[in-house]
Design a protein around this motif. Structure first.
Motif, short mmCIF file in Angstrom:
data_model
loop_
_atom_site.label_atom_id
_atom_site.label_comp_id
_atom_site.label_asym_id
_atom_site.label_seq_id
_atom_site.Cartn_x
_atom_site.Cartn_y
_atom_site.Cartn_z
N LYS A 28 0.85 -1.21 0.00
CA LYS A 28 0.00 0.00 0.00
C LYS A 28 0.89 1.26 0.00
O LYS A 28 0.62 2.22 -0.73
N PHE A 95 5.07 4.31 8.35
CA PHE A 95 3.60 4.42 8.20
C PHE A 95 2.94 3.05 8.11
O PHE A 95 1.75 2.90 8.40
N SER A 101 1.77 6.14 13.72
CA SER A 101 1.23 6.99 14.80
C SER A 101 2.17 6.98 16.01
O SER A 101 2.89 6.00 16.25
N GLY A 131 0.25 9.36 11.08
CA GLY A 131 -1.12 9.82 11.32
C GLY A 131 -1.23 10.68 12.56
O GLY A 131 -2.33 11.06 12.96
N GLY A 132 -0.11 10.95 13.23
CA GLY A 132 -0.12 11.85 14.40
C GLY A 132 -0.20 11.08 15.70
O GLY A 132 0.19 9.91 15.79
N ILE A 135 -4.11 7.55 18.73
CA ILE A 135 -5.37 7.88 19.40
C ILE A 135 -5.63 6.98 20.61
O ILE A 135 -6.04 7.46 21.67
N ALA A 170 0.30 15.64 10.61
CA ALA A 170 -0.93 16.39 10.90
C ALA A 170 -1.05 16.73 12.36
O ALA A 170 -0.41 16.14 13.22
N GLY A 171 -1.91 17.69 12.64
CA GLY A 171 -2.16 18.08 14.02
C GLY A 171 -0.92 18.70 14.64
O GLY A 171 -0.07 19.28 13.95
N GLY A 172 -0.79 18.52 15.93
CA GLY A 172 0.35 19.10 16.65
C GLY A 172 1.69 18.56 16.17
O GLY A 172 2.73 19.18 16.40
N ALA A 173 1.66 17.43 15.46
CA ALA A 173 2.90 16.83 14.95
C ALA A 173 3.69 17.80 14.08
O ALA A 173 4.91 17.71 13.98
N MET A 210 -6.40 17.67 0.40
CA MET A 210 -5.19 17.66 1.26
C MET A 210 -4.03 18.37 0.59
O MET A 210 -3.27 19.10 1.21
C1 HXC Z 1 -3.79 5.37 15.68
C2 HXC Z 1 -3.75 5.47 13.40
C3 HXC Z 1 -3.65 6.87 13.43
C4 HXC Z 1 -3.62 7.50 14.71
C5 HXC Z 1 -3.66 6.27 11.38
N1 HXC Z 1 -3.76 5.15 12.09
N2 HXC Z 1 -3.60 7.35 12.18
N3 HXC Z 1 -3.80 4.73 14.50
N4 HXC Z 1 -3.69 6.70 15.79
N5 HXC Z 1 -3.51 8.82 14.85
C6 HXC Z 1 -3.83 3.78 11.61
C7 HXC Z 1 -5.17 3.51 10.92
O1 HXC Z 1 -6.12 3.12 11.88
C8 HXC Z 1 -4.77 2.35 10.03
O2 HXC Z 1 -4.68 1.18 10.83
C9 HXC Z 1 -3.36 2.70 9.61
O3 HXC Z 1 -2.88 3.63 10.59
C10 HXC Z 1 -3.30 3.36 8.25
O4 HXC Z 1 -4.22 4.43 8.23
P1 HXC Z 1 -5.25 4.67 7.05
O5 HXC Z 1 -6.28 5.59 7.55
O6 HXC Z 1 -5.69 3.34 6.49
O7 HXC Z 1 -4.33 5.37 5.97
P2 HXC Z 1 -4.72 6.47 4.91
O8 HXC Z 1 -6.01 6.12 4.24
O9 HXC Z 1 -3.53 6.62 4.05
O10 HXC Z 1 -4.96 7.82 5.74
C11 HXC Z 1 -3.89 8.43 6.44
C12 HXC Z 1 -4.42 9.52 7.39
C13 HXC Z 1 -5.53 8.91 8.27
C14 HXC Z 1 -4.97 10.69 6.57
C15 HXC Z 1 -3.23 10.03 8.21
O11 HXC Z 1 -5.05 7.71 8.86
C16 HXC Z 1 -5.93 9.83 9.38
O12 HXC Z 1 -6.72 10.76 9.17
N6 HXC Z 1 -5.49 9.52 10.59
C17 HXC Z 1 -5.82 10.28 11.77
C18 HXC Z 1 -5.13 11.62 11.74
C19 HXC Z 1 -5.35 12.36 13.02
O13 HXC Z 1 -6.44 12.92 13.22
N7 HXC Z 1 -4.40 12.23 13.92
C20 HXC Z 1 -4.47 12.81 15.22
C21 HXC Z 1 -4.01 14.25 15.06
S1 HXC Z 1 -4.09 15.10 16.55
P3 HXC Z 1 -5.04 -0.27 10.28
O14 HXC Z 1 -4.93 -1.13 11.48
O15 HXC Z 1 -6.40 -0.17 9.72
O16 HXC Z 1 -3.99 -0.54 9.25
C22 HXC Z 1 -2.52 15.03 17.02
C23 HXC Z 1 -2.31 15.74 18.29
C24 HXC Z 1 -0.87 15.94 18.54
O17 HXC Z 1 -1.66 14.49 16.41
C25 HXC Z 1 -0.75 17.11 19.46
C26 HXC Z 1 0.66 17.37 19.79
C27 HXC Z 1 0.80 18.69 20.49
#
Ligand code: HXC
Length: 515
Positions: A28, A95, A101, A131-132, A135, A170-173, A210
C-alpha cells in the motif's frame, strides 16, 4: 540454548521486526509512490553506515485491545550513520505500522536518539510519515510530542536539525518540523496541516483537498513552512546531502572547507548582468554566481518571498550565507515575508559560524495598507534584530539602490557590518529622487509657472547630490567604492582577514526579538 541457536533466534526476531507492517501494508505504501522508512534511511545515509537501535522496543498501550497488538519497532526506526563520512542521528516513522502513529514508546525512541544527537553534537534528521498522536494512547501520545518539542528547542542553534516530510504530518505533529532548521518536502507525498480537510469542512463548511491545503507547493510558495521542494524522494535526499556540504556538524565547528575554485566567468560576468539603465531589473542570483566558487549557489526557500534571495555558496573554499535583494521580484523590496525569511536565515548562519554576505539593491520597505496591517513593523524589525545580533563576519556590497530603512536594514555599518563596499552605481539616500523632490520642494513646485519642468529640475538636483555612493563614503559609512569586477577579490580578502573575528556581547540570558 547454545550460541548457535541463540544467534538463529536473534536473526528470526530481527527478520520479524524489520518486516514492519507486513507485505500488504508495504504494498500500500509503495502504491502511493512512497519508499518504506528503512529504504529512506538507506538512501540518505552513506552505504552500509546505518546502525539501528531499539528495534525490539514494545509499546505499552493496553486500551482498545492494544495489548494484543504487536507493532514492530513501534512504528519508528532510529539509529546513527554517516553522510559524506560525517556522523548523524536519524529517525524515520514507519507508516506501515499503525500509520506511523506516535505513542509513548515511539516517542521515547525518538527522544532517545535526539538526546544522543545532543550528547554527541551531531546533526539530527527526522523523517515524518505519520497519522499523528496514537489515538488509543491518549495523553501519553501528547506527552511524547511535548518531549520532542522541548528537545527540538534545546537543540536549536546547537546541532543542525533537518525535517523531511514524506507523508502525512498532521495536528500538533507539525510543530516538531516547525521548530527545526530546514524542512524538506516532496510533490504529492508531503502533507502538512494542523486541521485536515474533514475538520475544516465540518467546522467551517469549506472544501479543500489535502494537497491544496498542505501539499509541498503550498508550504514552499505560500506558507514558507518548507525550505526545499523536490519532485521525488530521491531528489529530496540529494538536496539533504548537498546541504550538509555547506554547514558545520555543530555550533562549535566551522563548515568544511573545499579547494578554492573561481566562478564560471564565461557564463556569469557582473558587467554583463547589471543593465545600464538603473530602472531595469536583473536576476541577483546571476550576480551571486559571478562571485562564488564554481558559480554554485544552493538556494533556500526559492519559491517563497522571492523578492529576497537566501542560500549557501563558497568563496575561496569557505561556506558563506548570501542574503540578496532580488530586483526581478517587486523591485527587491522588503516586506513581511521577505523580512521573516532573511532574518531566520541570518540567525541560522550566525548560530553555525557561517559568514554573511549581503547584496543590496532595494527601494526600501513595501508601502501599503496590507503590509502595515500584516505587521511590517514587527516583521521588518526581525531583520534589524538578526543582523545586529549576528557576530559572524558580515560583509555588505551595495550594488545600486539602498534607500531609507532598506539601507539600514540590509546590514549597514550601523548594524555592525564589518566591511561595506559600494559600486559606483550605488545610490544611498533617504528615498528615491522622485519621491524626495516631491516632498521637499512641494511648495516651490506647486507655485511654479511650469510645475513639471521644475519637478524635473529638482529631481535632477537631488539625483546629482545623493544618487551616488560618495556622500555615504564621505561620512565613512561605506569603506570602499569598488568596480563591480573587484567584488570577489574584495570578499575573498574580507573573509580571510575576518577568520578570527571576536565580538563582546552584553551579558544577558537572551534578547527579546520581535517574534
Ligand atoms: C492510531 C492510526 C492513526 C492515529 C492512522 N492510524 N492514524 N492509528 N492513531 N492517529 C492507523 C489507521 O487506523 C490504520 O490502521 C493505519 O494507521 C493506516 O491508516 P489509514 O487511515 O488506512 O491510511 P490512509 O487512508 O492513508 O490515511 C492516512 C491519514 C488517516 C490521513 C493520516 O489515517 C488519518 O486521518 N489519521 C488520523 C489523523 C489524526 O487525526 N491524527 C491525530 C491528530 S491530533 P489499520 O490497522 O487499519 O492498518 C494530534 C495531536 C498531537 O496528532 C498534538 C501534539 C501537540
Amino acid at each position: 540454548m547454545g550460541l548457535k541457536q541463540k544467534s538463529a533466534d536473534l536473526k528470526k526476531r530481527m527478520r520479524e521486526a524489520v518486516k514492519g507492517g507486513g507485505t500488504k501494508a508495504i504494498e500500500k505504501q509503495k502504491a502511493t509512490g512512497k519508499m518504506t522508512a528503512r529504504e529512506r534511511i538507506m538512501s540518505i545515509l552513506d552505504n552500509k553506515s546505518f546502525h539501528e537501535y531499539d528495534l525490539f522496543v514494545k509499546h505499552s498501550g493496553v486500551d482498545f485491545d492494544m495489548d494484543k497488538k504487536y507493532l514492530p519497532g513501534d512504528g519508528v526506526i532510529t539509529g546513527t550513520g554517516t553522510i559524506n563520512g560525517h556522523p548523524v542521528c536519524i529517525y524515520a516513522q514507519d507508516f506501515t505500522v499503525a500509520g506511523g502513529s506516535l505513542g509513548w514508546a515511539h516517542a521515547k525512541k525518538i527522544t532517545k536518539i535526539m538526546d544522543h544527537a545532543m550528547k554527541l553534537k551531531i546533526p539530527l534528521i527526522g523523517i515524518n510519515d505519520s497519522g499523528g498522536a496514537r489515538i488509543q494512547e491518549g495523553v501519553n501520545a501528547l506527552a511524547g510530542y511535548g518531549e520532542i518539542f522541548y528537545r527540538n528547542t534545546q537543540a536549536s542553534g546547537v546541532i543542525p536539525q533537518i525535517s523531511v516530510i514524506l507523508g502525512p504530518c498532521a495536528g500538533g505533529a507539525v510543530y516538531s518540523p516547525a521548530l527545526t532548521d530546514f524542512v524538506f518536502v516532496v510533490e504529492k507525498v508531503s502533507k502538512m496541516f494542523i486541521t485536515g480537510p474533514e475538520v475544516i469542512k465540518s467546522v467551517l463548511g469549506e472544501e479543500i483537498s489535502m494537497e491544496e491545503l498542505g501539499g509541498a507547493r503550498v508550504h514552499c510558495e505560500i506558507t514558507g513552512n518548507a525550505h526545499f521542494y523536490a519532485e521525488s524522494e530521491d531528489e529530496s535526499f540529494s538536496q539533504i546531502k548537498h546541504l550538509f556540504s555547506f554547514i558545520p556538524w555543530n555550533n562549535e565547528k566551522k563548515a568544511e572547507t573545499f579547494p578554492k575554485r573561481g566562478p564560471k566567468t564565461r557564463q556569469y560576468k557582473i558587467e554583463n548582468i547589471i543593465p545600464a539603465d538603473p530602472r531595469q531589473p536583473y536576476d541577483v542570483r546571476d550576480v551571486i554566481k559571478a562571485i562564488c566558487d564554481d558559480s554554485e549557489f544552493f538556494e533556500i526557500q526559492e519559491l517563497f518571498a522571492a523578492n529576497i534571495v537566501i542560500g549557501f555558496a563558497r568563496i575561496a573554499g569557505q561556506s558563506v550565507g548570501f542574503v540578496a535583494n532580488q530586483p526581478l521580484v517587486l523591485a527587491g523590496v522588503l516586506d513581511v515575508d521577505s523580512s521573516d525569511k532573511a532574518a531566520r536565515f541570518i540567525r541560522y548562519c550566525d548560530s553555525f559560524n557561517i559568514p554573511l554576505v549581503t547584496l543590496v539593491d532595494l527601494p526600501g520597505y513595501l508601502p501599503g495598507i496590507d503590509q502595515e496591517h500584516a505587521g511590517v513593523i514587527r516583521h521588518g524589525a526581525k531583520l534589524l534584530y538578526a543582523y545586529s545580533e549576528a557576530t559572524v563576519p558580515k560583509i555588505t556590497v551595495i550594488m545600486r539602490k539602498a534607500y531609507g530603512g532598506g539601507y539600514i536594514a540590509m546590514c549597514s555599518h550601523h548594524l555592525r557590518a564589518d566591511f561595506v563596499c559600494a559600486w559606483p552605481t550605488a545610490e544611498i539616500a533617504v528615498m528615491g529622487p522622485e519621491g524626495a523632490a516631491n516632498i521637499i520642494f512641494r511648495n516651490e513646485i506647486k507655485n511654479a509657472e511650469n510645475p513639471d519642468d521644475l519637478r524635473k529640475q529638482k529631481v535632477k538636483e537631488y539625483k546629482n547630490k545623493f544618487a551616488n555612493p560618495y556622500v555615504a563614503a564621505a561620512y565613512g559609512y561605506i569603506d570602499a567604492v569598488i568596480e563591480p569586477f573587484e567584488t570577489r577579490s574584495f570578499l575573498v580578502h574580507a573573509l580571510e582577514i575576518s577568520e578570527s573575528k571576536t565580538v563582546q556581547i552584553p551579558k544577558k540570558k537572551h534578547g527579546i526579538p520581535p517574534f
